[in-house]
Motif scaffolding. Sequence first.
Motif, PDB file in Angstrom:
ATOM      1  N   ASP A  92       0.875  -1.043   0.662  1.00 40.39           N
ATOM      2  CA  ASP A  92      -0.137   0.465  -0.115  1.00 40.39           C
ATOM      3  C   ASP A  92       0.992   1.058   0.077  1.00 40.39           C
ATOM      4  O   ASP A  92       0.660   2.206  -0.573  1.00 40.39           O
ATOM      5  CB  ASP A  92      -0.988  -0.171   1.116  1.00 40.39           C
ATOM      6  N   VAL A  93       1.605   1.457   0.749  1.00 45.13           N
ATOM      7  CA  VAL A  93       2.674   2.987   1.280  1.00 45.13           C
ATOM      8  C   VAL A  93       2.780   2.565  -0.292  1.00 45.13           C
ATOM      9  O   VAL A  93       3.402   3.800  -1.061  1.00 45.13           O
ATOM     10  CB  VAL A  93       3.645   1.748   2.431  1.00 45.13           C
ATOM     11  N   LYS A  94       4.120   1.645  -0.946  1.00 42.20           N
ATOM     12  CA  LYS A  94       4.976   1.740  -2.461  1.00 42.20           C
ATOM     13  C   LYS A  94       3.866   1.729  -3.246  1.00 42.20           C
ATOM     14  O   LYS A  94       4.633   2.877  -4.421  1.00 42.20           O
ATOM     15  CB  LYS A  94       5.543   0.349  -2.695  1.00 42.20           C
ATOM     16  N   GLY A  95       2.918   1.595  -3.118  1.00 36.35           N
ATOM     17  CA  GLY A  95       1.801   1.411  -4.285  1.00 36.35           C
ATOM     18  C   GLY A  95       1.431   3.356  -4.690  1.00 36.35           C
ATOM     19  O   GLY A  95       1.133   3.970  -5.299  1.00 36.35           O
ATOM     20  N   THR A  96       1.665   3.452  -3.102  1.00 31.74           N
ATOM     21  CA  THR A  96       0.582   5.214  -3.005  1.00 31.74           C
ATOM     22  C   THR A  96       2.308   6.274  -3.306  1.00 31.74           C
ATOM     23  O   THR A  96       1.868   7.414  -3.878  1.00 31.74           O
ATOM     24  CB  THR A  96       0.127   5.524  -1.951  1.00 31.74           C
ATOM     25  N   PHE A  97       3.028   6.310  -2.476  1.00 28.57           N
ATOM     26  CA  PHE A  97       4.600   6.738  -2.163  1.00 28.57           C
ATOM     27  C   PHE A  97       4.871   5.953  -3.377  1.00 28.57           C
ATOM     28  O   PHE A  97       5.967   7.772  -3.200  1.00 28.57           O
ATOM     29  CB  PHE A  97       4.624   7.207  -1.037  1.00 28.57           C
ATOM     30  N   GLY A  98       5.819   4.934  -3.920  1.00 27.58           N
ATOM     31  CA  GLY A  98       6.740   4.282  -4.342  1.00 27.58           C
ATOM     32  C   GLY A  98       7.462   4.265  -3.558  1.00 27.58           C
ATOM     33  O   GLY A  98       7.245   4.077  -2.528  1.00 27.58           O
ATOM     34  N   ALA A  99       7.882   3.028  -4.410  1.00 25.04           N
ATOM     35  CA  ALA A  99       8.892   2.176  -3.482  1.00 25.04           C
ATOM     36  C   ALA A  99       9.851   2.826  -2.904  1.00 25.04           C
ATOM     37  O   ALA A  99      10.612   1.651  -1.893  1.00 25.04           O
ATOM     38  CB  ALA A  99       9.823   1.203  -4.937  1.00 25.04           C
ATOM     39  N   GLU A 100      10.619   4.088  -2.987  1.00 25.49           N
ATOM     40  CA  GLU A 100      11.402   4.588  -2.045  1.00 25.49           C
ATOM     41  C   GLU A 100      11.210   5.334  -0.661  1.00 25.49           C
ATOM     42  O   GLU A 100      11.755   5.059  -0.584  1.00 25.49           O
ATOM     43  CB  GLU A 100      12.137   5.358  -2.924  1.00 25.49           C
ATOM     44  N   ALA A 101       9.625   5.020  -0.472  1.00 30.52           N
ATOM     45  CA  ALA A 101       9.256   5.434   0.282  1.00 30.52           C
ATOM     46  C   ALA A 101       8.876   4.227   1.609  1.00 30.52           C
ATOM     47  O   ALA A 101       8.986   4.626   2.586  1.00 30.52           O
ATOM     48  CB  ALA A 101       7.531   6.116   0.167  1.00 30.52           C
TER      49      ALA A 101
END
Length: 58
Positions: free
Chosen positions: A44-53
């Motif tokens: 969910d975090v990666k999909g919303t904010f990008g893998a670097e997040a």
Amino acid sequence: MSELKRILAAHPGDSPVRLSVRGARKTTVYALQTRVNATTIASDVKGTFGAEAWAGIA
């Protein structure tokens, strides 16, 4: 911020949350008062904010 709050609320668990905010000259780390399921929240975090997040579990 509202999207981050939604994601955190959707993945309750036992892992502490640290939010790193990078500025031009320094990075500030906040220990949030919420705990999440680190396994389910990652996509969910990666999909919303990008893998670097996503730093994962340290």
